[in-house]
Every structure is written in C-alpha cells, then in structure tokens.
Design a protein around this motif. Structure first.
Motif, mmCIF file in Angstrom:
data_model
loop_
_atom_site.group_PDB
_atom_site.id
_atom_site.type_symbol
_atom_site.label_atom_id
_atom_site.label_comp_id
_atom_site.label_asym_id
_atom_site.label_seq_id
_atom_site.Cartn_x
_atom_site.Cartn_y
_atom_site.Cartn_z
ATOM 1 N N HIS A 8 0.845 -1.192 0.000
ATOM 2 C CA HIS A 8 0.000 0.000 0.000
ATOM 3 C C HIS A 8 0.884 1.246 0.000
ATOM 4 O O HIS A 8 1.930 1.272 0.637
ATOM 5 C CB HIS A 8 -0.896 -0.014 1.239
ATOM 6 C CG HIS A 8 -1.805 1.167 1.341
ATOM 7 N ND1 HIS A 8 -2.773 1.431 0.408
ATOM 8 C CD2 HIS A 8 -1.882 2.153 2.250
ATOM 9 C CE1 HIS A 8 -3.417 2.520 0.749
ATOM 10 N NE2 HIS A 8 -2.893 2.988 1.865
ATOM 11 N N ASN A 9 0.451 2.276 -0.707
ATOM 12 C CA ASN A 9 1.177 3.551 -0.816
ATOM 13 C C ASN A 9 2.527 3.396 -1.506
ATOM 14 O O ASN A 9 3.479 4.097 -1.195
ATOM 15 C CB ASN A 9 1.362 4.227 0.546
ATOM 16 C CG ASN A 9 0.096 4.883 1.019
ATOM 17 O OD1 ASN A 9 -0.830 5.099 0.249
ATOM 18 N ND2 ASN A 9 0.041 5.211 2.285
ATOM 19 N N TYR A 55 2.458 -1.284 4.534
ATOM 20 C CA TYR A 55 1.444 -2.329 4.692
ATOM 21 C C TYR A 55 1.445 -3.194 3.439
ATOM 22 O O TYR A 55 1.380 -2.692 2.319
ATOM 23 C CB TYR A 55 0.051 -1.710 4.898
ATOM 24 C CG TYR A 55 -1.009 -2.750 5.102
ATOM 25 C CD1 TYR A 55 -1.207 -3.306 6.360
ATOM 26 C CD2 TYR A 55 -1.797 -3.192 4.048
ATOM 27 C CE1 TYR A 55 -2.178 -4.270 6.561
ATOM 28 C CE2 TYR A 55 -2.759 -4.153 4.234
ATOM 29 C CZ TYR A 55 -2.951 -4.691 5.497
ATOM 30 O OH TYR A 55 -3.901 -5.651 5.688
ATOM 31 N N LYS A 57 -0.586 -6.178 1.483
ATOM 32 C CA LYS A 57 -1.817 -6.948 1.385
ATOM 33 C C LYS A 57 -1.467 -8.413 1.149
ATOM 34 O O LYS A 57 -0.424 -8.731 0.579
ATOM 35 C CB LYS A 57 -2.663 -6.439 0.223
ATOM 36 C CG LYS A 57 -3.041 -4.979 0.319
ATOM 37 C CD LYS A 57 -3.794 -4.555 -0.920
ATOM 38 C CE LYS A 57 -3.144 -3.337 -1.499
ATOM 39 N NZ LYS A 57 -3.762 -2.898 -2.741
ATOM 40 N N GLU A 63 -8.818 -5.058 0.983
ATOM 41 C CA GLU A 63 -8.988 -3.731 1.562
ATOM 42 C C GLU A 63 -7.869 -3.461 2.562
ATOM 43 O O GLU A 63 -7.474 -4.349 3.316
ATOM 44 C CB GLU A 63 -10.335 -3.625 2.275
ATOM 45 C CG GLU A 63 -11.527 -3.622 1.339
ATOM 46 C CD GLU A 63 -11.603 -2.365 0.491
ATOM 47 O OE1 GLU A 63 -11.325 -1.265 1.009
ATOM 48 O OE2 GLU A 63 -11.935 -2.498 -0.696
ATOM 49 N N VAL A 64 -7.357 -2.242 2.561
ATOM 50 C CA VAL A 64 -6.334 -1.837 3.512
ATOM 51 C C VAL A 64 -7.046 -1.285 4.744
ATOM 52 O O VAL A 64 -7.905 -0.405 4.615
ATOM 53 C CB VAL A 64 -5.401 -0.765 2.904
ATOM 54 C CG1 VAL A 64 -4.399 -0.275 3.913
ATOM 55 C CG2 VAL A 64 -4.713 -1.319 1.668
ATOM 56 N N GLU A 66 -8.196 0.877 7.825
ATOM 57 C CA GLU A 66 -8.170 2.331 7.926
ATOM 58 C C GLU A 66 -6.938 2.836 8.679
ATOM 59 O O GLU A 66 -6.377 3.873 8.336
ATOM 60 C CB GLU A 66 -9.438 2.837 8.611
ATOM 61 C CG GLU A 66 -9.584 4.331 8.500
ATOM 62 C CD GLU A 66 -10.969 4.816 8.846
ATOM 63 O OE1 GLU A 66 -11.049 5.924 9.397
ATOM 64 O OE2 GLU A 66 -11.943 4.100 8.574
ATOM 65 N N ASP A 67 -6.494 2.094 9.689
ATOM 66 C CA ASP A 67 -5.319 2.498 10.465
ATOM 67 C C ASP A 67 -4.054 2.579 9.617
ATOM 68 O O ASP A 67 -3.071 3.204 10.018
ATOM 69 C CB ASP A 67 -5.065 1.529 11.620
ATOM 70 C CG ASP A 67 -6.141 1.598 12.688
ATOM 71 O OD1 ASP A 67 -6.972 2.539 12.648
ATOM 72 O OD2 ASP A 67 -6.158 0.715 13.560
ATOM 73 N N PHE A 68 -4.043 1.929 8.460
ATOM 74 C CA PHE A 68 -2.854 1.871 7.618
ATOM 75 C C PHE A 68 -2.972 2.711 6.347
ATOM 76 O O PHE A 68 -2.072 2.693 5.513
ATOM 77 C CB PHE A 68 -2.555 0.421 7.229
ATOM 78 C CG PHE A 68 -2.184 -0.446 8.389
ATOM 79 C CD1 PHE A 68 -0.876 -0.533 8.822
ATOM 80 C CD2 PHE A 68 -3.159 -1.170 9.062
ATOM 81 C CE1 PHE A 68 -0.543 -1.326 9.895
ATOM 82 C CE2 PHE A 68 -2.837 -1.971 10.127
ATOM 83 C CZ PHE A 68 -1.524 -2.039 10.555
ATOM 84 N N GLN A 69 -4.063 3.428 6.177
ATOM 85 C CA GLN A 69 -4.317 4.155 4.936
ATOM 86 C C GLN A 69 -3.247 5.196 4.584
ATOM 87 O O GLN A 69 -2.920 5.376 3.432
ATOM 88 C CB GLN A 69 -5.682 4.850 4.994
ATOM 89 C CG GLN A 69 -6.843 3.897 4.898
ATOM 90 C CD GLN A 69 -6.948 3.241 3.542
ATOM 91 O OE1 GLN A 69 -6.731 3.860 2.511
ATOM 92 N NE2 GLN A 69 -7.293 1.969 3.540
ATOM 93 N N HIS A 70 -2.715 5.889 5.569
ATOM 94 C CA HIS A 70 -1.791 7.004 5.301
ATOM 95 C C HIS A 70 -0.381 6.718 5.791
ATOM 96 O O HIS A 70 0.350 7.625 6.142
ATOM 97 C CB HIS A 70 -2.315 8.280 5.963
ATOM 98 C CG HIS A 70 -3.683 8.633 5.496
ATOM 99 N ND1 HIS A 70 -3.931 9.115 4.225
ATOM 100 C CD2 HIS A 70 -4.878 8.546 6.106
ATOM 101 C CE1 HIS A 70 -5.226 9.317 4.095
ATOM 102 N NE2 HIS A 70 -5.824 8.981 5.212
#
Length: 80
Positions: A8-9, A55, A57, A63-64, A66-70
């Motif tokens: 992610h990101n 993060y 997957k 789905e990622v 929410e705690d790891f979104q940013h």
C-alpha cells in the motif's frame, strides 16, 4: 513487480528501468530518501519495505485497514 503491487502507498514507475530506485516522499511530496535497487533481489526490496512499515496486502484487491491508509509506520532514515 507482482509482489510490489501488494504494498500500500507504493507506486511503480517503469521509466527508471535502467537505474531502478525507490524514492520515498513525505506527506508534502518532498523526496526524503532514494535507494538504488538495481542489484537488490525482490526479497531484499520486500524486506526493506517491511522494515519501513509499508502495509502489505495478502492478495490483490484486499482492503487496507483504515489504520494503515496514510502510512508507512516509520519514515525512511538516512541510515538506509
């Protein structure tokens, strides 16, 4: 590249194929750190990303949380 797509990101830019590198940006989109990866194996790159708190997957489309979104959890440091 399939392994990298699970992080992610993380974005892949194929324009650097001759001199591949990871470029880390802060939230203001300023370059924080650059790591050349030409001689690194994919397992080494994965280990680096894991150590920085990216993060990963377990499968595409997951789905990622929410705690790891940013995140990554820790910012890259000069000692890399």
């Amino acid at each position: 590249m399939e392994q990298m797509a699970l992080y992610h990101n993380l974005q892949y830019n194929s324009s650097e194929e001759k001199n591949p590198r990871l470029v880390f940006y802060n939230e203001d989109e300023e370059v924080v750190k650059t790591v050349r990866v030409k001689k690194m194996k994919s397992a080494d790159i994965s280990s680096l990303l894991d150590s920085l708190g990216f993060y990963k997957k377990s499968q595409k489309g997951e789905e990622v949380p929410e705690d790891f979104q940013h995140l990554p959890l820790r910012a890259p440091r000069d000692e890399l």
